[in-house]
Enzyme design. Structure first.
Site: not given
Ligand code: 13P
Length: 251
Positions: A9-11, A97, A99, A168, A174, A213, A234-235
């Site tokens: 997920n590149w956000k 998600h 967010e 999640e 994050g 994470s 994510g990251g």
């Molecule tokens: P991180 O891997 O950066 O914690 O993000 C997870 C995420 O929100 C994937 O959708």
């Protein structure tokens, strides 16, 4: 056996130039490794779907979007319809998600409608559930994730095997804090049991991803759990070497 699935997920990250180098790094790293490791995909900001279509068609790397409208067409400024994602040959779309739930006030009812719109268009929705730290501390984790998943299950009905679920925990996103493999496994097992209540046959086919994470150094242990079928990353999905290491961890 369910094949593992690792989705980046590149956000809201990327540019034409940086995406090109990230995607070529991923593709080159996967060259000659068909079938070993997890299946993989990237969920990118909508403007870059055309770039994914150009660079990833016919490759082992699937792709998709991070959100979709629950509406088919019309006066919904800023929204993107599922049929538009299909125009760019997407396979996946993330819905719900945390967010978006937190920053865009998306309710579970809306998330379920989005999942249904995606399914109806032939996309695979990746439906996210997860508790906040306050909810975990108040021992509400199972109530929260159950309600979030229930909304989606009610609308997708017997097509449940065509969705992907992602657990999640919000406090792990994050933050560098990961749920322990045992904590995550327990939630995943409960989610699968919930699916089994109405879909005893299909429940074993549903991929339930863990997100929060996930990194190369914890991916093996997390994905070794019987009900953890991959990751939503994510990251670590923004670095080809890390993303590849997680894909390889999903043997
Ligand atoms: P991180 O891997 O950066 O914690 O993000 C997870 C995420 O929100 C994937 O959708």
């Amino acid at each position: 056996m369910r094949r593992k699935l690792v989705v980046g997920n590149w956000k809201m990250n990327g540019s034409l130039a940086s995406n090109a180098s990230l995607l070529s790094g991923i593709s080159e790293g996967l060259a000659g490794t068909t079938g070993s490791g997890a299946a993989c995909a990237v969920c990118v900001p909508a403007p870059y779907l055309a770039q994914c279509q150009a660079l990833l068609s016919g490759s082992q790397v699937g792709y998709g979007a991070q959100d979709v409208s629950c509406h088919a067409a019309g006066a919904f400024t800023g929204e993107v319809a599922a049929s538009m994602l299909v125009d760019f040959a997407c396979q996946y779309v993330i819905v719900g998600h945390s967010e978006r739930r937190a920053m865009h006030a998306e309710s579970s009812a809306l998330v379920a409608k989005k999942a249904l719109a995606a399914l109806d268009a032939g996309l695979t929705p990746i439906a996210c559930v997860g508790e906040t730290l306050a909810e975990r501390e108040a021992e509400q984790t199972y109530v929260v994730v159950r309600n979030q998943l229930e909304a989606v299950l009610a609308l997708v009905g017997d097509r449940v095997a065509q969705i992907v679920v992602a657990y999640e925990p919000v406090w792990a996103i994050g933050t560098g804090k990961t749920a322990t493999p045992e904590m995550a496994q327990e939630v995943h097992a409960r989610l699968r049991a919930q699916i089994a209540e109405k879909n005893p046959v299909e429940c074993s086919a549903v991929q339930i991803l863990y997100g929060g994470s996930m990194k190369p150094d914890n991916a093996v242990e997390l994905m070794a759990q019987p009900d953890i079928d991959g990751g939503l990353i994510g990251g670590a999905a923004l670095k080809a070497a890390d993303f590849l290491a997680i894909i390889r961890a999903g043997k």
